[in-house]
Design an enzyme around this catalytic site. Structure first.
Site, PDB file in Angstrom:
ATOM      1  N   SER A  34      -7.244  60.329  27.619  1.00 55.89           N
ATOM      2  CA  SER A  34      -7.857  61.330  28.490  1.00 55.89           C
ATOM      3  C   SER A  34      -6.961  62.557  28.575  1.00 55.89           C
ATOM      4  CB  SER A  34      -8.009  60.707  29.883  1.00 55.89           C
ATOM      5  OG  SER A  34      -8.336  61.693  30.828  1.00 55.89           O
ATOM      6  N   ALA A  35      -7.596  63.689  28.785  1.00 56.40           N
ATOM      7  CA  ALA A  35      -6.843  64.930  29.009  1.00 56.40           C
ATOM      8  C   ALA A  35      -5.931  64.803  30.224  1.00 56.40           C
ATOM      9  CB  ALA A  35      -7.813  66.079  29.220  1.00 56.40           C
ATOM     10  N   THR A  36      -6.217  63.805  31.057  1.00 56.96           N
ATOM     11  CA  THR A  36      -5.407  63.602  32.254  1.00 56.96           C
ATOM     12  C   THR A  36      -3.933  63.349  31.905  1.00 56.96           C
ATOM     13  OG1 THR A  36      -5.510  62.491  34.396  1.00 56.96           O
ATOM     14  CG2 THR A  36      -5.734  61.082  32.499  1.00 56.96           C
ATOM     15  N   TYR A  79      -4.891  55.798  37.773  1.00 55.74           N
ATOM     16  CA  TYR A  79      -5.776  55.811  36.594  1.00 55.74           C
ATOM     17  C   TYR A  79      -5.110  56.563  35.441  1.00 55.74           C
ATOM     18  CZ  TYR A  79      -9.246  57.421  33.308  1.00 55.74           C
ATOM     19  OH  TYR A  79      -9.887  57.717  32.128  1.00 55.74           O
ATOM     20  N   LYS A  83      -3.585  55.406  31.476  1.00 54.06           N
ATOM     21  CA  LYS A  83      -3.845  56.025  30.160  1.00 54.06           C
ATOM     22  C   LYS A  83      -2.523  56.407  29.497  1.00 54.06           C
ATOM     23  CE  LYS A  83      -8.217  55.620  30.192  1.00 54.06           C
ATOM     24  NZ  LYS A  83      -8.908  54.742  29.245  1.00 54.06           N
ATOM     25  N   TYR A  94     -10.020  62.680  25.600  1.00 56.72           N
ATOM     26  CA  TYR A  94     -11.291  63.326  25.948  1.00 56.72           C
ATOM     27  C   TYR A  94     -11.054  64.345  27.046  1.00 56.72           C
ATOM     28  CZ  TYR A  94     -12.947  58.626  24.490  1.00 56.72           C
ATOM     29  OH  TYR A  94     -13.169  57.421  23.879  1.00 56.72           O
ATOM     30  N   PHE A  95     -11.828  65.431  26.981  1.00 58.06           N
ATOM     31  CA  PHE A  95     -11.842  66.382  28.095  1.00 58.06           C
ATOM     32  C   PHE A  95     -12.952  65.941  29.059  1.00 58.06           C
ATOM     33  CE2 PHE A  95      -8.274  69.210  27.582  1.00 58.06           C
ATOM     34  CZ  PHE A  95      -7.713  68.573  26.478  1.00 58.06           C
ATOM     35  N   ASN A 136     -18.216  60.788  41.593  1.00 55.99           N
ATOM     36  CA  ASN A 136     -16.947  61.516  41.734  1.00 55.99           C
ATOM     37  C   ASN A 136     -16.954  62.765  40.884  1.00 55.99           C
ATOM     38  OD1 ASN A 136     -15.513  59.375  43.190  1.00 55.99           O
ATOM     39  ND2 ASN A 136     -15.804  58.229  41.287  1.00 55.99           N
TER      40      ASN A 136
HETATM   41  P1  NAD Z   1     -17.907  53.424  31.741  1.00 53.86           P
HETATM   42  O1  NAD Z   1     -17.420  52.788  33.000  1.00 53.86           O
HETATM   43  O2  NAD Z   1     -19.307  53.919  31.701  1.00 53.86           O
HETATM   44  O3  NAD Z   1     -17.708  52.398  30.514  1.00 53.86           O
HETATM   45  C1  NAD Z   1     -16.667  51.466  30.470  1.00 53.86           C
HETATM   46  C2  NAD Z   1     -17.291  50.109  30.137  1.00 53.86           C
HETATM   47  O4  NAD Z   1     -16.244  49.142  30.066  1.00 53.86           O
HETATM   48  C3  NAD Z   1     -18.274  49.616  31.207  1.00 53.86           C
HETATM   49  O5  NAD Z   1     -19.489  49.260  30.581  1.00 53.86           O
HETATM   50  C4  NAD Z   1     -17.588  48.418  31.833  1.00 53.86           C
HETATM   51  O6  NAD Z   1     -18.511  47.419  32.252  1.00 53.86           O
HETATM   52  C5  NAD Z   1     -16.678  47.948  30.703  1.00 53.86           C
HETATM   53  N1  NAD Z   1     -15.452  47.262  31.155  1.00 53.86           N
HETATM   54  C6  NAD Z   1     -14.575  47.656  32.114  1.00 53.86           C
HETATM   55  N2  NAD Z   1     -13.563  46.773  32.212  1.00 53.86           N
HETATM   56  C7  NAD Z   1     -13.799  45.808  31.280  1.00 53.86           C
HETATM   57  C8  NAD Z   1     -13.109  44.630  30.899  1.00 53.86           C
HETATM   58  N3  NAD Z   1     -11.980  44.253  31.503  1.00 53.86           N
HETATM   59  N4  NAD Z   1     -13.625  43.876  29.908  1.00 53.86           N
HETATM   60  C9  NAD Z   1     -14.768  44.231  29.299  1.00 53.86           C
HETATM   61  N5  NAD Z   1     -15.475  45.337  29.620  1.00 53.86           N
HETATM   62  C10 NAD Z   1     -14.983  46.118  30.606  1.00 53.86           C
HETATM   63  O7  NAD Z   1     -16.886  54.578  31.358  1.00 53.86           O
HETATM   64  P2  NAD Z   1     -17.003  55.737  30.265  1.00 53.86           P
HETATM   65  O8  NAD Z   1     -17.194  57.020  30.962  1.00 53.86           O
HETATM   66  O9  NAD Z   1     -17.945  55.331  29.196  1.00 53.86           O
HETATM   67  O10 NAD Z   1     -15.504  55.727  29.746  1.00 53.86           O
HETATM   68  C11 NAD Z   1     -15.120  54.963  28.603  1.00 53.86           C
HETATM   69  C12 NAD Z   1     -13.623  55.089  28.411  1.00 53.86           C
HETATM   70  O11 NAD Z   1     -13.292  56.458  28.251  1.00 53.86           O
HETATM   71  C13 NAD Z   1     -12.786  54.583  29.595  1.00 53.86           C
HETATM   72  O12 NAD Z   1     -11.645  53.946  29.076  1.00 53.86           O
HETATM   73  C14 NAD Z   1     -12.425  55.849  30.324  1.00 53.86           C
HETATM   74  O13 NAD Z   1     -11.224  55.709  31.042  1.00 53.86           O
HETATM   75  C15 NAD Z   1     -12.276  56.822  29.172  1.00 53.86           C
HETATM   76  N6  NAD Z   1     -12.473  58.227  29.587  1.00 53.86           N
HETATM   77  C16 NAD Z   1     -13.604  58.578  30.263  1.00 53.86           C
HETATM   78  C17 NAD Z   1     -13.792  59.885  30.665  1.00 53.86           C
HETATM   79  C18 NAD Z   1     -14.996  60.289  31.463  1.00 53.86           C
HETATM   80  O14 NAD Z   1     -14.936  61.325  32.135  1.00 53.86           O
HETATM   81  N7  NAD Z   1     -16.100  59.559  31.417  1.00 53.86           N
HETATM   82  C19 NAD Z   1     -12.810  60.855  30.351  1.00 53.86           C
HETATM   83  C20 NAD Z   1     -11.680  60.459  29.639  1.00 53.86           C
HETATM   84  C21 NAD Z   1     -11.526  59.127  29.255  1.00 53.86           C
HETATM   85  C1  WQD Z   2     -14.600  68.860  37.479  1.00 50.77           C
HETATM   86  C2  WQD Z   2     -14.468  70.092  38.360  1.00 50.77           C
HETATM   87  C3  WQD Z   2     -13.584  69.611  40.542  1.00 50.77           C
HETATM   88  C4  WQD Z   2     -16.985  67.202  41.879  1.00 50.77           C
HETATM   89  C5  WQD Z   2     -11.965  63.721  35.866  1.00 50.77           C
HETATM   90  C6  WQD Z   2     -10.746  62.863  35.696  1.00 50.77           C
HETATM   91  C7  WQD Z   2     -10.266  62.920  34.283  1.00 50.77           C
HETATM   92  C8  WQD Z   2     -11.397  62.581  33.310  1.00 50.77           C
HETATM   93  C9  WQD Z   2     -12.620  63.375  33.568  1.00 50.77           C
HETATM   94  C10 WQD Z   2     -11.296  60.250  32.843  1.00 50.77           C
HETATM   95  C11 WQD Z   2     -13.157  70.136  39.175  1.00 50.77           C
HETATM   96  C12 WQD Z   2     -14.998  70.121  40.646  1.00 50.77           C
HETATM   97  C13 WQD Z   2     -16.129  67.980  41.131  1.00 50.77           C
HETATM   98  C14 WQD Z   2     -17.615  67.761  43.026  1.00 50.77           C
HETATM   99  C15 WQD Z   2     -16.499  69.834  42.573  1.00 50.77           C
HETATM  100  N1  WQD Z   2     -11.805  61.216  33.444  1.00 50.77           N
HETATM  101  N2  WQD Z   2     -15.892  69.283  41.469  1.00 50.77           N
HETATM  102  N3  WQD Z   2     -17.337  69.070  43.328  1.00 50.77           N
HETATM  103  O1  WQD Z   2     -11.415  66.090  37.819  1.00 50.77           O
HETATM  104  O2  WQD Z   2     -11.711  67.508  35.717  1.00 50.77           O
HETATM  105  O3  WQD Z   2     -11.614  65.061  35.543  1.00 50.77           O
HETATM  106  O4  WQD Z   2     -12.981  63.271  34.951  1.00 50.77           O
HETATM  107  O5  WQD Z   2     -10.340  60.218  32.130  1.00 50.77           O
HETATM  108  O6  WQD Z   2      -9.215  62.011  34.194  1.00 50.77           O
HETATM  109  O7  WQD Z   2      -9.733  63.349  36.569  1.00 50.77           O
HETATM  110  O8  WQD Z   2     -13.607  66.065  36.525  1.00 50.77           O
HETATM  111  O9  WQD Z   2     -16.001  66.144  37.102  1.00 50.77           O
HETATM  112  O10 WQD Z   2     -14.359  65.276  38.817  1.00 50.77           O
HETATM  113  O11 WQD Z   2     -14.350  67.705  38.269  1.00 50.77           O
HETATM  114  O12 WQD Z   2     -16.281  71.013  42.904  1.00 50.77           O
HETATM  115  O13 WQD Z   2     -18.365  67.100  43.751  1.00 50.77           O
HETATM  116  O14 WQD Z   2     -15.516  70.071  39.344  1.00 50.77           O
HETATM  117  O15 WQD Z   2     -12.793  70.088  41.599  1.00 50.77           O
HETATM  118  O16 WQD Z   2     -12.774  71.485  39.271  1.00 50.77           O
HETATM  119  P1  WQD Z   2     -11.995  66.261  36.493  1.00 50.77           P
HETATM  120  P2  WQD Z   2     -14.647  66.216  37.702  1.00 50.77           P
END
Ligand code: NAD
Ligand code: WQD
Length: 338
Positions: free
Chosen positions: A124-126, A149, A153, A177-178, A198
């Site tokens: 993650s970009a985090t 979280y 990562k 990912y962003f 969230n």
């Molecule tokens: P999601 O929660 O929709 O998908 C994750 C899946 O993993 C779910 O279906 C869940 O049931 C399954 N899972 C969780 N723990 C498990 C375990 N212990 N064993 C088996 N299955 C398990 O999330 P997503 O948005 O599709 O994200 C996928 C990945 O990408 C995650 O690792 C997340 O941290 C990462 N990621 C997501 C974002 C985002 O904003 N969505 C951004 C950056 C990175």
């Molecule tokens: C985007 C922008 C908020 C909700 C998060 C995780 C990151 C990655 C992606 C997994 C920000 C603003 C949001 C709301 C708002 N996930 N906002 N009102 O925080 O960039 O990234 O998801 O790896 O790790 O931190 O994404 O969608 O929460 O926020 O104003 O109700 O929208 O402040 O500027 P974020 P987000």
């Protein structure tokens, strides 16, 4: 030979499974159904028009995972499984470290024991933390993360780097990912958060459909063009296609590779609200709320390394991301069926 997709019924995993199978790959999914519905499997199947194997298994279950590796011919793994809610991770750090870090350790050990050493990991970009200045490049220092979280990562990135140092027969790709948004064009697959979203886009779509009264915009006094936070939103299908390139890379070459998957363009919260209103024809009332703890003003990628080395770039713009998010939300007001 198949690609094993952990977390393959979740938001990004389901879109990736569709693209993998549409381009001729055999896919096997492992998911414990913790954050998805089983009907996601049916939607994937309907889109690709064929069956694929699904194991309901937790990646921390070493015996269960071993049995899958023994039974199937698995060439590589895309590892999505994990917990992903930043706020929840502050409340439940042990659960996050156990699921994400321990889960990955179990998975890697099982892979090693079965001679499968090719993995694409959802980072993650985090991991870039609070101090790097956008555009973010892969060679910047990582680790200044502010929540459990993000730390999972970062820790998993460290584990995978150390693993490669210890054994160069691994092929490891870290994808940072962003901000993934959007949904499949069909309107049958998309993001289905539990409870109050969230993230920005699912919150906006729930306001537009009338489930929530208004959007809270977290801060309008950042140093950005309109004072609201700027992020690099990327269409989930572009992200999925990036995984196809990454799998090709780990199948072709040994090494430790790191790529940003973003568009390289930042949009503010209010830019997204306006684009969404235009794309959906719905109004999205909002109020300015205090800043959210842990947020930074601006975060966007330099995606050129993925272009140069993977021949991948995001093709879908913000209007399409909004149109597709709205189609999913409006056709599935309650998300996936039970
Ligand atoms: P999601 O929660 O929709 O998908 C994750 C899946 O993993 C779910 O279906 C869940 O049931 C399954 N899972 C969780 N723990 C498990 C375990 N212990 N064993 C088996 N299955 C398990 O999330 P997503 O948005 O599709 O994200 C996928 C990945 O990408 C995650 O690792 C997340 O941290 C990462 N990621 C997501 C974002 C985002 O904003 N969505 C951004 C950056 C990175
Ligand atoms: C985007 C922008 C908020 C909700 C998060 C995780 C990151 C990655 C992606 C997994 C920000 C603003 C949001 C709301 C708002 N996930 N906002 N009102 O925080 O960039 O990234 O998801 O790896 O790790 O931190 O994404 O969608 O929460 O926020 O104003 O109700 O929208 O402040 O500027 P974020 P987000």
């Amino acid at each position: 030979m198949a690609v094993l997709v952990t977390g393959g019924l979740g938001y990004i995993g389901s879109h990736t499974c569709v693209e993998l199978m549409n381009s001729g790959n055999e896919v096997i999914v492992v998911d414990n159904l913790y954050n998805c519905k089983k009907s996601s499997y049916d939607r994937i199947k309907a889109l690709v028009g064929k069956d694929f194997k699904f194991y309901e298994c937790d990646i921390r279950d070493a015996e269960g995972m071993s049995a899958i590796f023994e039974k199937e011919s698995i060439d590589s793994v895309i590892h999505f499984a994990g917990l992903k809610a930043v706020g929840e991770s502050v409340e439940k750090p042990l659960e996050y470290f156990d699921n994400n870090v321990n889960g990955t350790l179990v998975l890697l050990d099982v892979m090693r024991k079965h001679g499968c050493k090719k993995i694409v990991f959802s980072s993650s970009a985090t991991v870039y933390g609070m101090n790097n200045i956008s555009p973010l490049t892969e060679n910047m220092e990582v680790g200044g993360v502010t929540n459990p979280y993000g730390r999972t990562k970062y820790m998993i990135e460290c584990i995978l780097k150390d693993l490669y140092v210890s054994d160069e027969s691994w092929s490891i790709c870290l994808l940072r990912y962003f901000n993934p948004i959007g949904a499949h064009k069909s309107g049958t697959m998309g993001e289905d958060p539990n409870g109050i979203p969230n993230n920005l886009m699912p919150y906006i779509t729930q306001v537009a459909i009338g489930k929530r009264e208004h959007l809270n915009v977290f801060g309008d006094d950042y140093d950005t063009h309109d004072g609201t936070g700027v992020r690099d939103y990327i269409h989930v299908v572009d992200l999925a296609l990036g995984h196809l390139k990454a799998v090709k890379k780990v199948e072709a070459e040994k090494g430790l590779f790191i790529y940003n998957l973003g568009t390289g363009t930042g949009y503010s919260v209010l830019d997204v609200v306006k684009a969404f209103e235009k794309a959906s024809g719905q109004s999205v009332p909002y109020v300015i709320a205090p800043r959210r703890a842990g947020d930074i003003a601006t975060c966007y990628s330099d995606p050129s390394k993925a272009l140069n080395e993977l021949d991948w770039k995001a093709e879908r713009g913000i209007d399409e991301m909004c149109e597709d998010s709205w189609r999913w939300q409006s056709q599935n007001p309650n998300g996936y069926p039970d």
